[in-house]
Design an enzyme around this catalytic site. Structure first.
Site, short mmCIF file in Angstrom:
data_model
loop_
_atom_site.label_atom_id
_atom_site.label_comp_id
_atom_site.label_asym_id
_atom_site.label_seq_id
_atom_site.Cartn_x
_atom_site.Cartn_y
_atom_site.Cartn_z
N SER A 73 0.80 -1.23 0.00
CA SER A 73 0.00 0.00 0.00
C SER A 73 0.83 1.28 0.00
CB SER A 73 -0.94 0.01 1.20
OG SER A 73 -0.22 0.15 2.42
N LYS A 146 0.35 4.64 6.74
CA LYS A 146 -0.17 5.47 5.65
C LYS A 146 0.44 6.87 5.77
CE LYS A 146 -3.20 2.19 4.62
NZ LYS A 146 -3.00 1.33 3.42
#
Length: 271
Positions: A73, A146
């Site tokens: 990701s 993230k």
């Protein structure tokens, strides 16, 4: 005076026996000193190891912790198998900023990972113990990593005519960190980040289950991550050796973004 040979022999024998007893005594004392020295050495090693474990635990709990990257990701900033070090002083003494890469606990339902491999109770216990004291990197089970796009109060939306995200009405150019070929977002959204929360997105936008996909009402309330779930800010890659480098926050990308709430205030004043 007449010399008595028997007396000379007796004196020699007595002297020999005394010397033998003295040597045995010295030998016995030397063995005791060796044992005592060995015991002292073992004690010193145990104390040093105990202090090292305590120090490692304190550092891992309050200062820094290593994490393993398990997914795609955050490519190409972070690759699967990378190890990163996270500063636990952010948030805390240091504030989180837009662009920071943060590790946080799963807010609930974000992860869909298979159960970890069973190594057996002994190896599992040893592994978990070493992770607990900070001697092994966390395997990131139950954690995500993230990039922070929106701070509390920020208005984040996708996208303008040039396919750029807007933060508080200011378009941002993310080409310096999102994966080449990725669009800023295939999903349209327009949210205001709630107080005490963060809007986060992966650098590999096409392979990141981030704030966009956990906000079914489109208000930012569910997709934003509570600040108190943030473990810390990732600031350096330490493994593999050929990838050791600092993790860039790309703060210049957000340098022109106005303060949170400023766009809403401007819109209100123009009405």
């Amino acid at each position: 005076m007449a010399h008595d040979p028997d007396s000379a022999h007796r004196e020699a024998a007595n002297h020999g026996r005394a010397r033998t007893r003295s040597e045995r005594h010295r030998g016995s004392g030397g063995g005791g000193r060796v044992v005592a020295g060995f015991a002292a050495g073992v004690k010193e090693v145990v104390i040093v190891l105990a202090m090292a474990l305590v120090l490692s635990f304190v550092v891992k709990t309050f200062l820094v912790q290593a994490f393993f990257i398990p997914s795609e990701s955050m490519e190409d900033t972070l690759l699967v198998g990378d190890r990163v070090v996270v500063s636990k002083l952010t948030p805390g003494p240091f504030d989180i900023d837009r662009g920071d890469v943060v590790v946080f606990d799963d807010p609930g339902g974000w992860l869909n990972q298979p159960p970890p491999a069973d190594r057996g109770p002994l190896l599992d216990g040893l592994h978990d113990g070493l992770v607990f004291v900070g001697l092994l990197p966390d395997t990131s089970e139950g954690h995500l990593i993230k990039r922070v796009i929106g701070l509390p109060g920020d208005k984040v939306e996708c996208c303008d005519a040039e396919d750029r995200l807007l933060v508080n009405g200011e378009p941002i150019d993310e080409t310096s960190y999102i994966r080449p070929g990725s669009k800023p977002s295939e999903v349209e959204f327009n949210v205001v980040v709630p107080e005490g929360h963060l809007w986060v997105m992966g650098d590999n936008r096409g392979e990141s289950s981030d704030s966009r996909f956990h906000d079914p009402e489109g208000t930012g309330k569910e997709g934003s991550v509570p600040m108190d779930l943030v473990v810390g800010k990732a600031f350096v890659k330490i493994w593999p050796l050929d990838r050791i480098s600092m993790i860039d926050s790309h703060d210049t990308v957000f340098s022109d973004v106005p303060p949170a709430g400023s766009q809403a205030l401007a819109e209100t004043e123009t009405r």
